[in-house]
Design a protein around this motif. Sequence first.
Motif, PDB file in Angstrom:
ATOM      1  N   GLN A 181      27.110  26.688  67.753  1.00  0.00           N
ATOM      2  CA  GLN A 181      27.522  25.358  67.746  1.00  0.00           C
ATOM      3  C   GLN A 181      26.702  24.569  66.560  1.00  0.00           C
ATOM      4  O   GLN A 181      25.812  25.291  65.931  1.00  0.00           O
ATOM      5  N   HIS A 182      27.626  23.580  65.918  1.00  0.00           N
ATOM      6  CA  HIS A 182      26.969  22.880  64.714  1.00  0.00           C
ATOM      7  C   HIS A 182      26.375  21.697  65.372  1.00  0.00           C
ATOM      8  O   HIS A 182      26.974  20.723  65.825  1.00  0.00           O
ATOM      9  N   VAL A 183      24.968  21.731  65.253  1.00  0.00           N
ATOM     10  CA  VAL A 183      23.894  20.675  65.894  1.00  0.00           C
ATOM     11  C   VAL A 183      23.694  19.752  64.960  1.00  0.00           C
ATOM     12  O   VAL A 183      23.097  20.175  63.785  1.00  0.00           O
ATOM     13  N   VAL A 184      24.048  18.269  65.064  1.00  0.00           N
ATOM     14  CA  VAL A 184      23.532  17.404  64.283  1.00  0.00           C
ATOM     15  C   VAL A 184      22.697  16.396  64.836  1.00  0.00           C
ATOM     16  O   VAL A 184      22.874  16.046  65.842  1.00  0.00           O
ATOM     17  N   PHE A 185      21.480  16.295  64.168  1.00  0.00           N
ATOM     18  CA  PHE A 185      20.364  15.420  64.967  1.00  0.00           C
ATOM     19  C   PHE A 185      20.454  14.000  64.170  1.00  0.00           C
ATOM     20  O   PHE A 185      20.616  14.022  63.056  1.00  0.00           O
TER      21      PHE A 185
END
Length: 250
Positions: A134-138
């Motif tokens: 997954q591409h996690v964006v904070f």
Amino acid sequence: MASFEKAKKSYQKFHKERGQLKSRKKYGLLEKHKDYVLRAKDYHKKQNALKLLKEKALNKNPDEFYFKMISSKTKDGIHCVKRGKTHTAEALKHMKTQDLNYINSKRSMEAKKIEKLQASLHLLGDDDVRPVNQHVVFVDSEKEAQCFDAAAHFDTVPELVTRAYNRPTKETLKRHLVQTPDEQTVQRLGKQRHRCYEELRERIERERKMQKMCEELELQKHLMGKGRRVKIHKDEKSTPVYRWKKERKR
């Protein structure tokens, strides 16, 4: 007139052939006309075959030669074929080695094609093969998470946000004048990618079968050698596992 003749015959009495008389019952069934027809056809068929063979024998060239004369002969009027020469253990072992070398060469060619396909596909766009990541964006707050716009964050058009690869930015799209692909183009590319993955799976399965054949041929070659052995068990590939007994070398 023909129709009247047929109509006339339809009213005629059907004459049956008589059966065998009781006094002649000991001679078996009485042959009917249909039985005679079958027997006559069979007799003439055999006579025609014998006549054809006689003609072939008369027209045969006495100087004719073919290699079957060497490998076959007649004994007491019966046609017999000579057995082919049996191969020695060393010759059979050499044949097994040649088969093993051939399969190994084919397997190496298949492995190179698999490596080339994997390098071109990179296992992208296939949920069954690619690793689950997954591409996690904070973000700093829940409000920003609710109002998060993936297209604005990645600087691309909304149609390309769901792509895991080949996701150009708006500037790249403008520079190269790339239009957003329509649904038909996306489906065509998806089918093409699916065919490539199917080919990759088939080649991997073929390479696995060749690997199993190589192991079986290697085992057969070892079994043709000397030494006492005992079969222990079968591995996960259902291949028997042998253990050779230790022998003292003099």
